[in-house]
Scaffold this active site. Structure first.
Site, PDB file in Angstrom:
ATOM      1  N   HIS A  87     -44.640 -10.560 -52.613  1.00  0.00           N
ATOM      2  CA  HIS A  87     -43.992 -10.938 -51.357  1.00  0.00           C
ATOM      3  C   HIS A  87     -43.401  -9.687 -50.713  1.00  0.00           C
ATOM      4  O   HIS A  87     -43.043  -8.721 -51.418  1.00  0.00           O
ATOM      5  CB  HIS A  87     -42.883 -11.946 -51.609  1.00  0.00           C
ATOM      6  CG  HIS A  87     -43.366 -13.302 -51.980  1.00  0.00           C
ATOM      7  ND1 HIS A  87     -42.556 -14.409 -51.903  1.00  0.00           N
ATOM      8  CD2 HIS A  87     -44.561 -13.745 -52.426  1.00  0.00           C
ATOM      9  CE1 HIS A  87     -43.225 -15.479 -52.289  1.00  0.00           C
ATOM     10  NE2 HIS A  87     -44.460 -15.096 -52.618  1.00  0.00           N
ATOM     11  N   GLU A  89     -40.505  -9.075 -49.532  1.00  0.00           N
ATOM     12  CA  GLU A  89     -39.181  -8.721 -50.038  1.00  0.00           C
ATOM     13  C   GLU A  89     -39.263  -8.040 -51.399  1.00  0.00           C
ATOM     14  O   GLU A  89     -38.560  -7.044 -51.643  1.00  0.00           O
ATOM     15  CB  GLU A  89     -38.289  -9.971 -50.142  1.00  0.00           C
ATOM     16  CG  GLU A  89     -38.057 -10.681 -48.829  1.00  0.00           C
ATOM     17  CD  GLU A  89     -39.064 -11.787 -48.545  1.00  0.00           C
ATOM     18  OE1 GLU A  89     -38.734 -12.704 -47.772  1.00  0.00           O
ATOM     19  OE2 GLU A  89     -40.189 -11.744 -49.090  1.00  0.00           O
ATOM     20  N   CYS A 117     -37.800 -16.882 -50.372  1.00  0.00           N
ATOM     21  CA  CYS A 117     -38.024 -17.960 -51.328  1.00  0.00           C
ATOM     22  C   CYS A 117     -37.045 -17.788 -52.496  1.00  0.00           C
ATOM     23  O   CYS A 117     -36.283 -16.833 -52.545  1.00  0.00           O
ATOM     24  CB  CYS A 117     -39.473 -17.927 -51.824  1.00  0.00           C
ATOM     25  SG  CYS A 117     -39.832 -16.509 -52.892  1.00  0.00           S
ATOM     26  N   CYS A 120     -37.609 -14.367 -54.368  1.00  0.00           N
ATOM     27  CA  CYS A 120     -37.111 -13.205 -53.632  1.00  0.00           C
ATOM     28  C   CYS A 120     -35.595 -13.229 -53.512  1.00  0.00           C
ATOM     29  O   CYS A 120     -34.938 -12.194 -53.658  1.00  0.00           O
ATOM     30  CB  CYS A 120     -37.763 -13.147 -52.253  1.00  0.00           C
ATOM     31  SG  CYS A 120     -39.540 -12.841 -52.322  1.00  0.00           S
TER      32      CYS A 120
END
Length: 193
Positions: A87, A89, A117, A120
């Site tokens: 991801h 992040e 999410c 993260c």
């Protein structure tokens, strides 16, 4: 207990509901007003989201800043690397930590085009960032305000300030465009098979 029925299907195509189709305007933030630099740094995160879209990745971008200096910037690469942890992040956190040579990003602000999410958000708490700013909520996976409160959970050993809303319209639009392009599948007629 009532069970929700599936949405009706069209005879001309099959589509899956897009979680970003019915996004409402961001609600008021309990952490207070934004910072004057929020729009500027969110624009950099949005550039990363555009890069992701150009690579056929879910268009989410992230920038990590401390004292006006960009420490890390990334976009989703889950499809490219066949890795669900890639991801924006997570990649930006790793980049910033390597740049500083430490695992704690104390005093940093994270700008991301979509609410982080649970994975993260947990990593952001572990990294001890000061603040997270996102453009739009994620009603299906958001771990900060939509489905959970990882950043500000009272039992966690570190709470993170958060703010939402900068560049919400542009971030919502790029997500909706991406998911619409993925969800509509042309119907094959019997003669085409």
């Amino acid at each position: 207990m009532a069970v929700a029925s599936a949405p009706p299907r069209s005879s001309s195509n099959v589509s899956t509901p897009d979680p970003f189709d019915n996004l409402e305007e961001s609600s008021p933030n309990p952490s207070g007003p934004g910072h004057p630099d929020d729009e500027r740094f969110m624009a950099l995160a949005f550039e990363e989201a555009q890069r992701a879209a150009g690579r056929d990745e879910v268009p989410i971008g992230c920038v990590i800043v401390r004292e006006g200096v960009v420490l890390g910037r990334a976009h989703n690469l889950t499809r490219t690397h066949t890795d669900p942890t890639c991801h924006a992040e997570m990649l930006a956190i790793s980049q910033a930590a390597r740049r500083l040579g430490v695992m704690r990003l104390v005093g940093a602000t994270v700008y991301t085009t979509v609410e982080p999410c649970f994975m993260c958000a947990g990593a952001l708490v572990h990294a001890r960032v000061k603040r997270v700013v996102w453009a739009v909520r994620d009603p299906k996976f958001g771990g900060c305000a939509s489905l959970g409160t990882v950043l500000s959970h009272p039992q966690a050993n570190h709470q993170v300030e958060w703010h939402e809303g900068p560049m919400a319209d542009a971030s919502r639009e790029i997500l909706q465009t991406f998911f619409r392009s993925k969800r509509v599948v042309p119907r094959v007629s019997p003669g085409d098979a």
